[in-house]
Design a protein around this motif. Structure first.
Motif, PDB file in Angstrom:
ATOM      1  N   ARG A   1       0.830  -1.212   0.000  1.00  0.00           N
ATOM      2  CA  ARG A   1       0.000   0.000   0.000  1.00  0.00           C
ATOM      3  C   ARG A   1       0.863   1.259   0.000  1.00  0.00           C
ATOM      4  N   TYR A   2       1.866   1.296   0.886  1.00  0.00           N
ATOM      5  CA  TYR A   2       2.744   2.461   0.962  1.00  0.00           C
ATOM      6  C   TYR A   2       3.644   2.567  -0.276  1.00  0.00           C
ATOM      7  N   LYS A   3       4.119   1.424  -0.772  1.00  0.00           N
ATOM      8  CA  LYS A   3       5.012   1.407  -1.929  1.00  0.00           C
ATOM      9  C   LYS A   3       4.315   1.965  -3.172  1.00  0.00           C
ATOM     10  N   THR A   4       2.982   1.754  -3.268  1.00  0.00           N
ATOM     11  CA  THR A   4       2.237   2.210  -4.448  1.00  0.00           C
ATOM     12  C   THR A   4       1.583   3.569  -4.237  1.00  0.00           C
ATOM     13  N   GLY A   5       2.031   4.295  -3.199  1.00  0.00           N
ATOM     14  CA  GLY A   5       1.536   5.660  -3.002  1.00  0.00           C
ATOM     15  C   GLY A   5       0.343   5.782  -2.081  1.00  0.00           C
ATOM     16  N   GLY A   6      -0.100   4.692  -1.491  1.00  0.00           N
ATOM     17  CA  GLY A   6      -1.221   4.754  -0.556  1.00  0.00           C
ATOM     18  C   GLY A   6      -0.790   5.337   0.773  1.00  0.00           C
ATOM     19  N   ASN A   7      -1.766   5.531   1.650  1.00  0.00           N
ATOM     20  CA  ASN A   7      -1.449   6.053   2.975  1.00  0.00           C
ATOM     21  C   ASN A   7      -2.060   5.141   4.035  1.00  0.00           C
ATOM     22  N   SER A   8      -2.058   5.586   5.267  1.00  0.00           N
ATOM     23  CA  SER A   8      -2.522   4.729   6.359  1.00  0.00           C
ATOM     24  C   SER A   8      -4.038   4.721   6.515  1.00  0.00           C
ATOM     25  N   GLY A   9      -4.759   5.408   5.671  1.00  0.00           N
ATOM     26  CA  GLY A   9      -6.216   5.332   5.658  1.00  0.00           C
ATOM     27  C   GLY A   9      -6.896   6.507   6.337  1.00  0.00           C
ATOM     28  N   ASP A  10      -8.192   6.596   6.117  1.00  0.00           N
ATOM     29  CA  ASP A  10      -8.986   7.720   6.618  1.00  0.00           C
ATOM     30  C   ASP A  10      -8.920   7.868   8.138  1.00  0.00           C
TER      31      ASP A  10
ATOM     32  N   ASP B   1      -7.520  13.869  10.038  1.00  0.00           N
ATOM     33  CA  ASP B   1      -8.635  14.780  10.285  1.00  0.00           C
ATOM     34  C   ASP B   1      -9.579  14.276  11.393  1.00  0.00           C
ATOM     35  N   LYS B   2     -10.873  14.391  11.173  1.00  0.00           N
ATOM     36  CA  LYS B   2     -11.868  14.090  12.210  1.00  0.00           C
ATOM     37  C   LYS B   2     -11.848  12.627  12.649  1.00  0.00           C
ATOM     38  N   LEU B   3     -11.645  11.710  11.701  1.00  0.00           N
ATOM     39  CA  LEU B   3     -11.596  10.292  12.078  1.00  0.00           C
ATOM     40  C   LEU B   3     -10.383   9.997  12.953  1.00  0.00           C
ATOM     41  N   ALA B   4      -9.271  10.648  12.692  1.00  0.00           N
ATOM     42  CA  ALA B   4      -8.079  10.454  13.521  1.00  0.00           C
ATOM     43  C   ALA B   4      -8.330  10.990  14.934  1.00  0.00           C
ATOM     44  N   GLU B   5      -8.983  12.139  15.032  1.00  0.00           N
ATOM     45  CA  GLU B   5      -9.308  12.695  16.349  1.00  0.00           C
ATOM     46  C   GLU B   5     -10.237  11.759  17.111  1.00  0.00           C
TER      47      GLU B   5
END
Length: 157
Positions: free
Chosen positions: A123-132, A136-140
């Protein structure tokens, strides 16, 4: 590998669909949308990566270089080859000679053989991130839940 007929499960949007509608579809659980022009010709796909780019630009963007398979002899073999080589591809649209979407092949995921480490590395190698849930608000919200659990259960590291 499963073949899914168009409009039963396949998620298709028109190229002039509003970006807010696309965002709402992803919030409701979509993980891939296929984009067509007004004639029904396949233009590309939208994943969370394209959604984030579109939200920044305030317009719909899609991956026009996404994998697709031409309808015809050997398409099932080709789908299997692509799935075998590319672990981060889960859906493959099949188009006819005019570029119209017919159906899609969907990778079957065996939960017992799912490799979490490999998934995240790819996921990270192909430009993805750790997800929603990491932004932002979901992380909080996630931080509040985890911190409350730690406090209530006296967890120490």
């Amino acid at each position: 590998m499963e073949k899914i007929i168009q409009n039963k499960k396949m998620n298709i949007v028109c190229e002039d669909t509003d970006i807010d509608e696309i965002e709402n579809r992803f919030k409701q659980g979509e993980c891939i949308l296929y984009v067509e022009d007004k004639k029904g010709e396949y233009l590309g796909c939208i994943t969370r990566r394209e959604l984030l780019a579109g939200l920044k630009q305030k317009c719909l963007t899609w991956n026009c270089n996404s994998y697709k398979i031409m309808h015809g002899e050997g398409e099932e073999r080709r789908a299997k080859e692509i799935f075998d080589i590319h672990n981060n591809i889960y859906n493959l649209p099949v188009i006819d000679k005019n570029g119209l979407l017919l159906y899609e092949y969907v990778r079957e995921i065996d939960e017992k053989s799912f490799d979490s480490t490999r998934y995240w590395e790819n996921r990270y190698k192909t430009g993805g991130n750790s997800g929603d849930g990491s932004y932002d608000k979901l992380a909080e919200f996630k931080a509040t839940v985890v911190n409350d659990f730690i406090r209530k259960n006296s967890v120490i590291s």
